[in-house]
Design an enzyme around this catalytic site. Structure first.
Site, PDB file in Angstrom:
ATOM      1  N   LYS A  74      62.931  49.161  84.374  1.00 38.05           N
ATOM      2  CA  LYS A  74      63.472  50.214  83.486  1.00 38.05           C
ATOM      3  C   LYS A  74      62.278  51.007  82.974  1.00 38.05           C
ATOM      4  O   LYS A  74      61.608  50.610  82.026  1.00 38.05           O
ATOM      5  CB  LYS A  74      64.224  49.543  82.329  1.00 38.05           C
ATOM      6  CG  LYS A  74      65.329  50.372  81.705  1.00 38.05           C
ATOM      7  CD  LYS A  74      64.938  51.672  81.077  1.00 38.05           C
ATOM      8  CE  LYS A  74      64.263  51.646  79.754  1.00 38.05           C
ATOM      9  NZ  LYS A  74      63.769  53.011  79.368  1.00 38.05           N
ATOM     10  N   GLU A 102      61.939  57.001  79.963  1.00 40.49           N
ATOM     11  CA  GLU A 102      62.739  58.178  80.329  1.00 40.49           C
ATOM     12  C   GLU A 102      61.907  59.468  80.274  1.00 40.49           C
ATOM     13  O   GLU A 102      62.350  60.515  80.734  1.00 40.49           O
ATOM     14  CB  GLU A 102      63.985  58.280  79.439  1.00 40.49           C
ATOM     15  CG  GLU A 102      63.737  58.469  77.952  1.00 40.49           C
ATOM     16  CD  GLU A 102      63.331  57.192  77.201  1.00 40.49           C
ATOM     17  OE1 GLU A 102      62.956  56.181  77.851  1.00 40.49           O
ATOM     18  OE2 GLU A 102      63.367  57.215  75.960  1.00 40.49           O
ATOM     19  N   SER A 104      55.922  50.109  72.079  1.00 38.14           N
ATOM     20  CA  SER A 104      55.478  50.073  70.683  1.00 38.14           C
ATOM     21  C   SER A 104      55.843  48.729  70.035  1.00 38.14           C
ATOM     22  O   SER A 104      56.760  48.031  70.486  1.00 38.14           O
ATOM     23  CB  SER A 104      56.118  51.224  69.923  1.00 38.14           C
ATOM     24  OG  SER A 104      57.521  51.137  70.041  1.00 38.14           O
ATOM     25  N   CYS A 143      46.862  52.301  75.271  1.00 40.35           N
ATOM     26  CA  CYS A 143      46.914  51.192  74.310  1.00 40.35           C
ATOM     27  C   CYS A 143      45.531  50.572  74.122  1.00 40.35           C
ATOM     28  O   CYS A 143      45.313  49.818  73.193  1.00 40.35           O
ATOM     29  CB  CYS A 143      47.887  50.128  74.772  1.00 40.35           C
ATOM     30  SG  CYS A 143      47.327  49.308  76.247  1.00 40.35           S
ATOM     31  N   GLU A 148      49.188  53.428  64.174  1.00 40.32           N
ATOM     32  CA  GLU A 148      48.808  53.765  65.546  1.00 40.32           C
ATOM     33  C   GLU A 148      49.204  55.225  65.776  1.00 40.32           C
ATOM     34  O   GLU A 148      50.378  55.578  65.666  1.00 40.32           O
ATOM     35  CB  GLU A 148      49.543  52.874  66.557  1.00 40.32           C
ATOM     36  CG  GLU A 148      49.164  53.216  67.982  1.00 40.32           C
ATOM     37  CD  GLU A 148      49.944  52.434  69.039  1.00 40.32           C
ATOM     38  OE1 GLU A 148      51.135  52.160  68.837  1.00 40.32           O
ATOM     39  OE2 GLU A 148      49.344  52.119  70.081  1.00 40.32           O
TER      40      GLU A 148
HETATM   41  P1  NAD Z   1      58.363  52.841  73.228  1.00 41.29           P
HETATM   42  O1  NAD Z   1      58.367  51.561  72.488  1.00 41.29           O
HETATM   43  O2  NAD Z   1      58.964  54.035  72.567  1.00 41.29           O
HETATM   44  O3  NAD Z   1      59.149  52.686  74.619  1.00 41.29           O
HETATM   45  C1  NAD Z   1      58.876  51.624  75.520  1.00 41.29           C
HETATM   46  C2  NAD Z   1      60.135  51.325  76.328  1.00 41.29           C
HETATM   47  O4  NAD Z   1      61.162  50.892  75.420  1.00 41.29           O
HETATM   48  C3  NAD Z   1      60.691  52.538  77.076  1.00 41.29           C
HETATM   49  O5  NAD Z   1      61.158  52.126  78.336  1.00 41.29           O
HETATM   50  C4  NAD Z   1      61.822  53.005  76.167  1.00 41.29           C
HETATM   51  O6  NAD Z   1      62.855  53.641  76.894  1.00 41.29           O
HETATM   52  C5  NAD Z   1      62.314  51.721  75.537  1.00 41.29           C
HETATM   53  N1  NAD Z   1      62.857  51.923  74.193  1.00 41.29           N
HETATM   54  C6  NAD Z   1      62.520  52.886  73.288  1.00 41.29           C
HETATM   55  N2  NAD Z   1      63.228  52.747  72.153  1.00 41.29           N
HETATM   56  C7  NAD Z   1      64.026  51.682  72.318  1.00 41.29           C
HETATM   57  C8  NAD Z   1      64.983  51.016  71.488  1.00 41.29           C
HETATM   58  N3  NAD Z   1      65.266  51.445  70.247  1.00 41.29           N
HETATM   59  N4  NAD Z   1      65.610  49.922  71.969  1.00 41.29           N
HETATM   60  C9  NAD Z   1      65.336  49.485  73.209  1.00 41.29           C
HETATM   61  N5  NAD Z   1      64.444  50.075  74.048  1.00 41.29           N
HETATM   62  C10 NAD Z   1      63.790  51.145  73.610  1.00 41.29           C
HETATM   63  O7  NAD Z   1      56.857  53.127  73.665  1.00 41.29           O
HETATM   64  P2  NAD Z   1      56.259  54.450  74.326  1.00 41.29           P
HETATM   65  O8  NAD Z   1      56.200  55.531  73.305  1.00 41.29           O
HETATM   66  O9  NAD Z   1      56.915  54.728  75.629  1.00 41.29           O
HETATM   67  O10 NAD Z   1      54.772  53.956  74.652  1.00 41.29           O
HETATM   68  C11 NAD Z   1      53.721  53.978  73.729  1.00 41.29           C
HETATM   69  C12 NAD Z   1      53.559  52.635  73.057  1.00 41.29           C
HETATM   70  O11 NAD Z   1      53.338  51.640  74.034  1.00 41.29           O
HETATM   71  C13 NAD Z   1      52.335  52.589  72.147  1.00 41.29           C
HETATM   72  O12 NAD Z   1      52.686  51.892  70.988  1.00 41.29           O
HETATM   73  C14 NAD Z   1      51.312  51.810  72.955  1.00 41.29           C
HETATM   74  O13 NAD Z   1      50.339  51.140  72.210  1.00 41.29           O
HETATM   75  C15 NAD Z   1      52.195  50.854  73.667  1.00 41.29           C
HETATM   76  N6  NAD Z   1      51.535  50.325  74.842  1.00 41.29           N
HETATM   77  C16 NAD Z   1      51.055  49.059  74.772  1.00 41.29           C
HETATM   78  C17 NAD Z   1      50.392  48.514  75.849  1.00 41.29           C
HETATM   79  C18 NAD Z   1      49.843  47.127  75.784  1.00 41.29           C
HETATM   80  O14 NAD Z   1      49.361  46.665  76.792  1.00 41.29           O
HETATM   81  N7  NAD Z   1      49.877  46.451  74.670  1.00 41.29           N
HETATM   82  C19 NAD Z   1      50.220  49.270  77.023  1.00 41.29           C
HETATM   83  C20 NAD Z   1      50.736  50.554  77.071  1.00 41.29           C
HETATM   84  C21 NAD Z   1      51.398  51.078  75.967  1.00 41.29           C
END
Ligand code: NAD
Length: 497
Positions: free
Chosen positions: A174, A177, A227, A282, A382
């Site tokens: 997944k 988007e 996140s 990240c 962040e």
């Molecule tokens: P996000 O949490 O908004 O989304 C991640 C995934 O979760 C996506 O597929 C999204 O569709 C889904 N999602 C979003 N909201 C949701 C909800 N309410 N319920 C269920 N699923 C949901 O993150 P993002 O903005 O796409 O990515 C950036 C974040 O990812 C930053 O916080 C970054 O630090 C983190 N990140 C961490 C690592 C790591 O290795 N720790 C690596 C890359 C990115």
């Protein structure tokens, strides 16, 4: 009329039944380039059923044959990674060289997984008791889910799926988007490499789909990256439904620059680690901790380098691209506003950038904030953009306390010429990945990637041996076979050999 970006099921595009879509934009122009389908629960069930149905045959496919598919996938990826980098730049915005770098880091995990036959070898103890042998094997889990973020649309899924597939699992990915097309390119490549239908599937969607993956009994494990609040939710919900979960969250990475450090090396590193990929990493460094009297010099050296960064369209001759969406760009800019209002000194102001790209692109240039203090939101939150904060402290101990009191623990780095200080730092710091004169210490594929504290929920990091263990469960077998020469069952062996 925009093209619809579909799901992927049984080695072919799958439209699903939903009429709900989400716009995908080119961040360098602001134009909508496609509409990604957001799956319904019924669509998700269909994809999960297909993955579960494909599992028994893939699990029983010999290691030799699985490896052949992996090697073919690796060759195709290596030959055509420029195409994939182009797709990433169009939807994410990062410059082509960053996109290519992302694909190459993902490819390393594919290469690691090509050695799966060696990695899956179990242990064997002969004659643990008379005629009794004990041995262990590792077996795949079944259909597994991967839920990935926007910032590495190819590399983050590749942290997981090469190992999941090599160990005999079937996958439902997944993706985010915001930049969904890279996943479909990878899916088509798997089909071309000879992966049987149903082994690698893509399901686009939002919370509805994520909730289905977390609760559907046919999904055995969940690998999430995103996140921290969502990671925590995914971990708790998946675990409550009996699944194995690894959920990687957000970060606030500090680099400590000691007074004896090579300041030119440290300044180069701060610029690369703070502004590479527009800070949407990240492992980006977002806080430079200047220890003692070097702060003025360090800030001057960082500013002199950062001002030369060319912000613009990632397909052109730019160093840094736009942010992923207008909403994200505006949120990051609002952090700069609030830092300035709280008393931080704006040494370099990305809000005033003149970018080489579309007038409606999501531009924000490199921003350097000095005299940042611990209560400012630019320090506590962040930001996930090209904003580097400098915090000034007097001692190594103060710097260490800053890092260890931070709720996140993804990556960190120290810059020093003192081996003893570096050694003490690596021992004391409460962070999962540590760099010594290396700003972004992302481990190689044969080590495992993962943070501590609010940067990872679960006990398994990605790829390396953690990845192999996460995607397999161990079985220990105790067997007794009677030796015919000791009066056991007569199997017709000649009496004297
Ligand atoms: P996000 O949490 O908004 O989304 C991640 C995934 O979760 C996506 O597929 C999204 O569709 C889904 N999602 C979003 N909201 C949701 C909800 N309410 N319920 C269920 N699923 C949901 O993150 P993002 O903005 O796409 O990515 C950036 C974040 O990812 C930053 O916080 C970054 O630090 C983190 N990140 C961490 C690592 C790591 O290795 N720790 C690596 C890359 C990115």
């Amino acid at each position: 009329m925009h093209a619809t970006i579909t799901h992927w099921l049984n080695n072919t595009a799958f439209a699903g039944g939903s009429r709900v879509t989400s716009p995908v934009t080119n961040p360098a122009t602001g134009e909508v380039t496609g509409l990604v389908a957001l799956a319904t629960v019924e669509d998700a069930e269909q994809v999960i059923d297909a993955a579960a149905a494909a599992f028994p045959a893939w699990r029983d496919t010999s290691l030799a044959k699985r490896c052949q598919v992996l090697f073919r996938f690796r060759e195709l990826l290596n030959d055509r990674k420029g195409e994939l980098a182009g797709i990433i730049t169009r939807e994410h915005g990062k410059v082509l060289s960053d996109a290519l770098g992302e694909v190459s880091r993902g490819q390393e995990v594919v290469e690691f997984a090509c050695g799966i036959a060696h990695l899956l070898k179990g242990g064997y103890t002969e004659n643990a008791s008379t005629n009794v042998d004990v041995y262990s094997v590792r077996q795949p889990l079944g259909a597994v889910a991967i839920i990935s973020p926007f910032n590495f649309p190819a590399m983050v899924p590749m942290w997981f799926f090469p190992v999941a597939i090599a160990t005999g699992n079937t996958v439902v990915l997944k993706p985010s988007e915001k930049d969904p097309s890279a996943s479909l390119w990878l899916a088509a490549l798997w089909a071309e490499a000879g992966l049987p239908p149903g082994v690698f599937n893509v399901l686009h969607g939002d919370k509805i789909v994520v909730d289905e993956l977390l609760t559907n009994p046919k999904i055995q494990s969940v690998s999430f990256v995103g996140s921290t609040p969502i990671a925590q939710y995914v971990y708790a919900t998946g675990a409550a439904h009996g699944k194995r979960v690894q959920a990687l969250g957000g970060a606030k990475n500090h680099a400590v620059i000691l007074p004896d450090a090579d300041l030119d090396l440290a300044a180069d590193a701060m610029v690369n680690a703070g502004f590479g990929s527009a800070g949407e990493r990240c492992m980006a460094i977002s806080v430079a901790v200047a220890v003692g009297p070097i702060a003025d010099d360090l800030v001057a050296k960082i500013a002199e380098r950062a001002v030369a960064i060319k912000t613009g369209d990632g397909t052109m001759d730019s160093d840094m691209g736009p942010l992923v969406t207008r909403a994200h760009r505006d949120k990051v800019a609002s952090y700069i506003d609030s830092g300035e209002a709280a008393g931080a000194k704006v040494v370099l102001d990305g809000r005033k950038v003149s970018a080489d790209g579309g007038v409606d692109g999501f531009w924000l240039g490199p921003t350097l904030l000095d005299n940042v203090t611990l209560e400012m939101s630019v320090y506590t939150d962040e930001i996930f953009g090209p904003v580097l904060s400098v915090v000034r402290v007097q001692t190594y101990d103060e710097a260490m306390a800053l890092i260890n009191n931070n709720p996140y623990g993804n990556g960190t780095a120290i810059f020093t010429n003192d081996g003893g200080a570096a050694r003490r730092f690596q021992n004391e710091v409460q962070v999962g990945m540590v760099g010594i004169n290396v700003p972004i210490p992302v481990p190689m594929a044969y080590y495992s990637f993962g943070g501590w504290k609010a940067s990872l929920f679960g006990d398994s990091h990605d790829h390396g041996m953690d990845g192999v263990q996460f995607f397999t469960r161990q079985k220990a077998i105790t067997s007794r076979w009677q030796d015919p020469s000791q009066g056991g069952i007569n199997l017709g062996f000649p009496e004297n050999g």
